[in-house]
Design an enzyme around this catalytic site. Structure first.
Site, PDB file in Angstrom:
ATOM      1  N   ASP A  65       0.856  -1.209   0.000  1.00  0.00           N
ATOM      2  CA  ASP A  65       0.000   0.000   0.000  1.00  0.00           C
ATOM      3  C   ASP A  65       0.877   1.238   0.000  1.00  0.00           C
ATOM      4  OD1 ASP A  65       0.351   1.003   3.025  1.00  0.00           O
ATOM      5  OD2 ASP A  65       0.338  -1.178   2.980  1.00  0.00           O
ATOM      6  N   ASP A 122       0.491   3.637   2.336  1.00  0.00           N
ATOM      7  CA  ASP A 122       0.215   4.210   3.652  1.00  0.00           C
ATOM      8  C   ASP A 122      -0.919   5.236   3.505  1.00  0.00           C
ATOM      9  OD1 ASP A 122       0.738   4.113   6.389  1.00  0.00           O
ATOM     10  OD2 ASP A 122       1.964   5.900   6.315  1.00  0.00           O
TER      11      ASP A 122
HETATM   12  N1  LIG Z   1       1.118   1.384   5.792  1.00  0.00           N
HETATM   13  C1  LIG Z   1       1.570   0.523   6.687  1.00  0.00           C
HETATM   14  N2  LIG Z   1       1.963   0.951   7.903  1.00  0.00           N
HETATM   15  C2  LIG Z   1       2.441   0.080   8.809  1.00  0.00           C
HETATM   16  N3  LIG Z   1       2.540  -1.231   8.609  1.00  0.00           N
HETATM   17  C3  LIG Z   1       2.163  -1.712   7.418  1.00  0.00           C
HETATM   18  N4  LIG Z   1       2.154  -2.950   6.924  1.00  0.00           N
HETATM   19  C4  LIG Z   1       1.680  -2.889   5.684  1.00  0.00           C
HETATM   20  N5  LIG Z   1       1.359  -1.628   5.339  1.00  0.00           N
HETATM   21  C5  LIG Z   1       1.664  -0.861   6.419  1.00  0.00           C
END
Ligand SMILES: Nc1ncnc2[nH]cnc12
Ligand SMILES: CSC[C@H]1O[C@H](OP(=O)(O)O)[C@H](O)[C@@H]1O
Length: 303
Positions: A219, A221
């Site tokens: 992703d 974030d």
């Molecule tokens: N955006 C994110 N922040 C923290 N841990 C994660 N694991 C996967 N995506 C994450």
């Protein structure tokens, strides 16, 4: 002979979110291992692939019942050491903090920032004090071998270069970041974000285990205007999409190891306690020393 390097590979794998098993292994057996630090996240899967030993531990347990703050990182690393691991690879889900790393990419980080605050971070302490160096928290040899294995599996792999480190920001969680935090980490120059690889990497160093992280981007974030904010459903969907690639990477890595006898890690990780323990023998607490029987086995055998 206690300082002789391990000449056979026993690869430990810490499987992160979405990676709770490794199918297709020879002679798989889930083995319960107890440690002086409490219970590890789960039993450890002992297996072999064409003669190379593999030890797999799902970091959050097979039912993902442990949050990042509840994982007993000391027990996990101690258990992997007891299971005979010579090297440990973490396979972890991460959020991308840079536009260049997109979901599905693999990022071989070489640096970390530890922002966690609610975890046991050392095997040492009262009765035996040690200060290991984590200036370079990642084993370059294992990281490079894993990167090549991921390449062969068809992954889009990002490696650090001499000019550009790749940095993993470890946050406490369990909530994801605020936008302000996410933007701040970007300003700090961080590349990916997760919740687990610290203090894991620090503890692996104390246990004299070469450790590397294969970060799988799931992703963006919450900083990227063109993408929605991270949620668990999207992380797991991306990990499921990528789990075949992760498994292929592990198989490729094992095949590479099979073809090369193991030598000592050039970085000195496997003997780093020699320059880290400050408490003299006569001042050490026997109770603490007994708890270090696996972690500091090599060191204790020579002193
Ligand atoms: N955006 C994110 N922040 C923290 N841990 C994660 N694991 C996967 N995506 C994450
Ligand atoms: C399920 S999203 C957040 C969760 O995913 C990552 O886990 P891991 O590093 O074990 O793959 C992240 O660190 C969080 O624990």
């Amino acid at each position: 002979m206690t300082n002789a390097p391990h000449t056979q590979w026993t690869l430990g794998i810490l499987g992160g979110s979405g990676l709770y098993d490794l199918p297709g292994l020879e002679n798989p057996e889930w083995v319960s291992i107890s440690t002086p630090w409490g219970a590890p996240s789960d039993d450890i899967l002992f297996a072999e692939i064409e003669g190379v030993r593999l030890r797999f531990l799902p970091r959050h347990g097979r039912g993902h019942a442990l949050s990042p703050s509840d994982v007993n990182y000391r027990a996990n690393i101690d258990a992997l050491k007891r299971a005979g691991c010579t090297d440990v690879l973490s396979i972890s889900a991460v959020g991308s903090l840079q536009a260049d790393y997109v979901p599905g990419d693999f990022v071989m980080v070489d640096q970390m920032i530890d922002r966690t605050f609610a975890r046991e971070k050392s095997f040492f302490g009262k009765g035996c004090v040690a200060h290991v160096s984590v200036a370079d928290p990642i084993c370059p040899r294992l990281s490079a071998l894993a990167a090549d294995a991921a390449d062969q599996a068809g992954a889009n792999v990002h490696r650090p270069t001499e000019d550009k480190s790749l940095t993993y920001l470890a946050m406490e969680g369990p909530q994801f970041s605020t936008k302000a935090e996410s933007h701040m980490y970007r300003q700090w120059g961080c590349d990916v974000i997760g919740m687990t690889n610290m203090p894991e990497a620090k503890l692996a160093r104390e246990a004299e285990l070469p450790y590397a992280t294969m970060a799988m981007v799931t992703d963006f974030d919450c900083w990227h205007a063109g993408h929605g904010n991270v949620d668990v459903a999207s992380v797991i969907a991306m990990m499921q999409k990528n789990s075949a690639m992760a498994q292929k990477t592990v198989l490729n890595l094992i095949k590479t190891l099979q073809d090369r006898p193991r030598s000592a890690c050039a970085s000195g990780i496997e003997t780093n306690l020699d320059v880290a323990i400050i408490t003299p023998q006569e001042a050490r607490d026997p109770k603490r020393m007994a708890m270090l029987d696996a972690v500091a086995k090599r060191y204790l055998a020579q002193s």
